[in-house]
Design a protein around this motif. Structure first.
Motif, PDB file in Angstrom:
ATOM      1  N   UNK A   1      -6.070   8.328  -9.227  1.00 25.23           N
ATOM      2  CA  UNK A   1      -6.713   7.872  -7.989  1.00 25.23           C
ATOM      3  C   UNK A   1      -7.422   6.544  -8.217  1.00 25.23           C
ATOM      4  N   UNK A   2      -8.136   6.417  -9.330  1.00 26.30           N
ATOM      5  CA  UNK A   2      -8.853   5.172  -9.594  1.00 26.30           C
ATOM      6  C   UNK A   2      -7.897   4.016  -9.873  1.00 26.30           C
ATOM      7  N   UNK A   3      -6.789   4.284 -10.548  1.00 26.41           N
ATOM      8  CA  UNK A   3      -5.791   3.235 -10.748  1.00 26.41           C
ATOM      9  C   UNK A   3      -5.211   2.764  -9.423  1.00 26.41           C
ATOM     10  N   UNK A   4      -4.970   3.721  -8.529  1.00 28.71           N
ATOM     11  CA  UNK A   4      -4.430   3.366  -7.217  1.00 28.71           C
ATOM     12  C   UNK A   4      -5.428   2.535  -6.425  1.00 28.71           C
ATOM     13  N   UNK A   5      -6.701   2.908  -6.472  1.00 28.55           N
ATOM     14  CA  UNK A   5      -7.725   2.115  -5.785  1.00 28.55           C
ATOM     15  C   UNK A   5      -7.800   0.701  -6.349  1.00 28.55           C
ATOM     16  N   UNK A   6      -7.662   0.570  -7.671  1.00 25.08           N
ATOM     17  CA  UNK A   6      -7.659  -0.770  -8.278  1.00 25.08           C
ATOM     18  C   UNK A   6      -6.473  -1.584  -7.766  1.00 25.08           C
ATOM     19  N   UNK A   7      -5.292  -0.946  -7.671  1.00 20.18           N
ATOM     20  CA  UNK A   7      -4.114  -1.646  -7.163  1.00 20.18           C
ATOM     21  C   UNK A   7      -4.317  -2.097  -5.714  1.00 20.18           C
ATOM     22  N   UNK A   8      -4.961  -1.252  -4.909  1.00 18.26           N
ATOM     23  CA  UNK A   8      -5.182  -1.607  -3.510  1.00 18.26           C
ATOM     24  C   UNK A   8      -6.241  -2.697  -3.357  1.00 18.26           C
ATOM     25  N   UNK A   9      -7.107  -2.821  -4.369  1.00 20.22           N
ATOM     26  CA  UNK A   9      -8.149  -3.843  -4.319  1.00 20.22           C
ATOM     27  C   UNK A   9      -7.640  -5.211  -4.755  1.00 20.22           C
ATOM     28  N   UNK A  10      -6.565  -5.252  -5.545  1.00 20.30           N
ATOM     29  CA  UNK A  10      -6.064  -6.508  -6.084  1.00 20.30           C
ATOM     30  C   UNK A  10      -5.806  -7.573  -5.019  1.00 20.30           C
ATOM     31  N   UNK A  11      -5.098  -7.238  -3.922  1.00 22.96           N
ATOM     32  CA  UNK A  11      -4.830  -8.295  -2.928  1.00 22.96           C
ATOM     33  C   UNK A  11      -6.092  -8.900  -2.322  1.00 22.96           C
ATOM     34  N   UNK A  12      -7.203  -8.151  -2.323  1.00 25.84           N
ATOM     35  CA  UNK A  12      -8.450  -8.697  -1.804  1.00 25.84           C
ATOM     36  C   UNK A  12      -9.067  -9.692  -2.778  1.00 25.84           C
ATOM     37  N   UNK A  13      -8.806  -9.483  -4.086  1.00 28.10           N
ATOM     38  CA  UNK A  13      -9.316 -10.400  -5.106  1.00 28.10           C
ATOM     39  C   UNK A  13      -8.391 -11.593  -5.298  1.00 28.10           C
ATOM     40  N   UNK A  14      -7.090 -11.345  -5.192  1.00 27.59           N
ATOM     41  CA  UNK A  14      -6.096 -12.401  -5.366  1.00 27.59           C
ATOM     42  C   UNK A  14      -5.011 -12.232  -4.313  1.00 27.59           C
ATOM     43  N   UNK A  15      -5.013 -13.042  -3.257  1.00 34.45           N
ATOM     44  CA  UNK A  15      -4.057 -12.879  -2.157  1.00 34.45           C
ATOM     45  C   UNK A  15      -2.599 -12.998  -2.597  1.00 34.45           C
ATOM     46  N   UNK A  16      -2.345 -13.534  -3.772  1.00 39.55           N
ATOM     47  CA  UNK A  16      -0.947 -13.639  -4.227  1.00 39.55           C
ATOM     48  C   UNK A  16      -0.361 -12.285  -4.572  1.00 39.55           C
ATOM     49  N   UNK A  17      -1.204 -11.301  -4.888  1.00 35.62           N
ATOM     50  CA  UNK A  17      -0.742  -9.967  -5.250  1.00 35.62           C
ATOM     51  C   UNK A  17      -0.275  -9.251  -3.992  1.00 35.62           C
ATOM     52  N   UNK A  18       0.862  -8.594  -4.070  1.00 33.50           N
ATOM     53  CA  UNK A  18       1.343  -7.785  -2.954  1.00 33.50           C
ATOM     54  C   UNK A  18       2.190  -8.535  -1.972  1.00 33.50           C
ATOM     55  N   UNK A  19       2.464  -9.827  -2.216  1.00 34.25           N
ATOM     56  CA  UNK A  19       3.293 -10.595  -1.283  1.00 34.25           C
ATOM     57  C   UNK A  19       4.720 -10.706  -1.807  1.00 34.25           C
TER      58      UNK A  19
ATOM     59  N   UNK B   1       0.835  -1.203   0.000  1.00 33.61           N
ATOM     60  CA  UNK B   1       0.000   0.000   0.000  1.00 33.61           C
ATOM     61  C   UNK B   1       0.868   1.250   0.000  1.00 33.61           C
ATOM     62  N   UNK B   2       1.919   1.261   0.845  1.00 35.42           N
ATOM     63  CA  UNK B   2       2.801   2.429   0.911  1.00 35.42           C
ATOM     64  C   UNK B   2       3.466   2.691  -0.434  1.00 35.42           C
ATOM     65  N   UNK B   3       3.891   1.627  -1.107  1.00 31.00           N
ATOM     66  CA  UNK B   3       4.507   1.801  -2.418  1.00 31.00           C
ATOM     67  C   UNK B   3       3.541   2.365  -3.448  1.00 31.00           C
ATOM     68  N   UNK B   4       2.301   1.871  -3.444  1.00 32.29           N
ATOM     69  CA  UNK B   4       1.313   2.365  -4.404  1.00 32.29           C
ATOM     70  C   UNK B   4       0.939   3.823  -4.120  1.00 32.29           C
ATOM     71  N   UNK B   5       0.798   4.170  -2.842  1.00 33.90           N
ATOM     72  CA  UNK B   5       0.462   5.554  -2.496  1.00 33.90           C
ATOM     73  C   UNK B   5       1.606   6.497  -2.846  1.00 33.90           C
ATOM     74  N   UNK B   6       2.826   6.048  -2.633  1.00 37.38           N
ATOM     75  CA  UNK B   6       3.975   6.882  -2.997  1.00 37.38           C
ATOM     76  C   UNK B   6       4.027   7.085  -4.514  1.00 37.38           C
ATOM     77  N   UNK B   7       3.765   6.010  -5.264  1.00 27.79           N
ATOM     78  CA  UNK B   7       3.736   6.138  -6.717  1.00 27.79           C
ATOM     79  C   UNK B   7       2.647   7.087  -7.193  1.00 27.79           C
ATOM     80  N   UNK B   8       1.483   7.028  -6.540  1.00 31.31           N
ATOM     81  CA  UNK B   8       0.393   7.937  -6.905  1.00 31.31           C
ATOM     82  C   UNK B   8       0.768   9.384  -6.608  1.00 31.31           C
TER      83      UNK B   8
END
Length: 359
Positions: free
Chosen positions: A341-359, A42-49
């Motif tokens: 903002x919407x791209x960032x929200x999509x990135x933050x939602x990915x781990x909820x849809x696929x737990x492999x994302x973000x690990x 999350x910190x990486x995605x927010x920093x990128x945004x």
């Protein structure tokens, strides 16, 4: 037998605690690592945004100063004016300052929510954006809901029965409509369904958002009547992209062993598709949906211009013709920020849809 050689019959408390917490301790450690990994993600995605927003802020200032045209000449309406009057106008809007000074002022004000004052309308840019935003959301939001639902529904159907007649027709039509310029399709609909062509009478207004002089339910019906053609234009052009992405993602999942297992358990084909295949094929579609959701704020400039819709897209086109630098810069920043903002929200939602994302 010495004490050293005799096994202790009393358990060490520390060892006992470690052993007793075996599965639970391992579970807590796993959850802690997962949470830490997600927080880093999350910190990486927010920093990128944040970096992207800063880049947009810089780009919006310098890009539109390359547009030919003098805002002062527009503000004087082409009337002959003295050099002193021109200098006064430039001083009033800060155009006499060095470019670096204008940039620092712009950034400082933008960070506080002040996007400047429009040269055309002599009101704060934020007020003009706030005024036109509901109209854009009505048009593009309605179209977004329709073309997203239509694209996902037809995309899943086409993929599940790929190679059939319905799949070929859906894919061919989607590719054809997706390749058509939206402004050309809008003009064609105006000619055929607004002006009338041959035996087909004009059924819809040629442009605008309302006819005027109506209130209450009659006003709502009038706005809906004006809404039909621009919404049809947007849906026809945009649904194909969602259909093709959904179809492609689902086709990649079709050969999965888990689908064979689900069928072997006796699940109906429809349940296998809805409960297993479609959820696992959602990530590319989710990305596209959030990108399109960000674009609903930006509106579609060409469609709003063709149909004279009083939204942000039409306002942007109008501002470019001057050029009204504060209004153009403010609109560009709002458009780009919505997508980021919407791209960032999509990135933050990915781990909820696929737990492999973000690990």
């Amino acid at each position: 037998m010495t004490a050293e050689a005799t096994p202790s019959l009393v358990e060490d408390p520390a060892a006992s605690g470690a052993a007793g917490s075996g599965p639970e301790g391992a579970g807590r450690a796993l959850r802690a690592r997962t949470t830490a990994a997600y927080l880093r993600y999350v910190a990486g995605k927010l920093a990128g945004a944040a970096v992207s927003l800063l880049a947009v802020l810089v780009t919006s200032f310098f890009l539109f100063r390359l547009i030919p045209g003098d805002p002062v000449k527009f503000m004087t309406g082409g009337r002959p004016v003295s050099a002193a009057q021109i200098a006064a106008y430039r001083r009033e809007f800060g155009l006499d300052l060095p470019l670096w000074h204008q940039f620092t002022q712009y950034c400082g004000k933008a960070l506080t929510g002040d996007l400047g004052t429009s040269y055309q309308f002599h009101v704060p840019v934020v007020d003009k954006i706030t005024e036109a935003l509901p109209n854009t959301l009505l048009l593009t939001g309605t179209a977004f809901v329709l073309y997203t639902a239509l694209g996902i529904f037809l995309g899943t159907r086409s993929a599940w029965r790929h190679g059939g007649l319905g799949d070929r027709l859906n894919t061919g039509l989607a590719l054809t409509l997706y390749s058509i310029p939206s402004f050309w399709l809008g003009l064609l609909l105006i000619i055929v369904l607004s002006v009338g062509a041959g035996p087909v009478p004009g059924l819809f207004p040629t442009g605008g958002m309302e006819s005027g002089g109506k209130e209450g339910f009659a006003y709502a019906v009038d706005v809906a009547h004006h809404l039909v053609l621009p919404v049809v234009t947007l849906v026809a052009v945009e649904y194909g992209q969602t259909l093709l992405v959904t179809r492609s993602a689902l086709l990649d999942e079709m050969g999965g062993d888990y689908l064979t297992t689900a069928r072997a358990k006796g699940l109906r084909d429809d349940l296998v598709r809805r409960r297993h295949a479609v959820p696992n094929a959602l990530l590319p579609t989710v990305t596209l949906v959030f990108v399109n959701l960000g674009r609903t704020v930006a509106g579609v400039i060409l469609v709003e211009t063709v149909f004279s819709w009083p939204g942000l897209g039409g306002l942007f086109y109008q501002a470019l013709s001057v050029p009204d630098l504060p209004l153009v810069q403010g609109l560009f920043f709002v458009f780009a920020s919505a997508v980021i903002v919407m791209n960032t929200l999509a990135d933050l939602l990915y781990p909820l849809l696929d737990p492999r994302v973000g690990r």
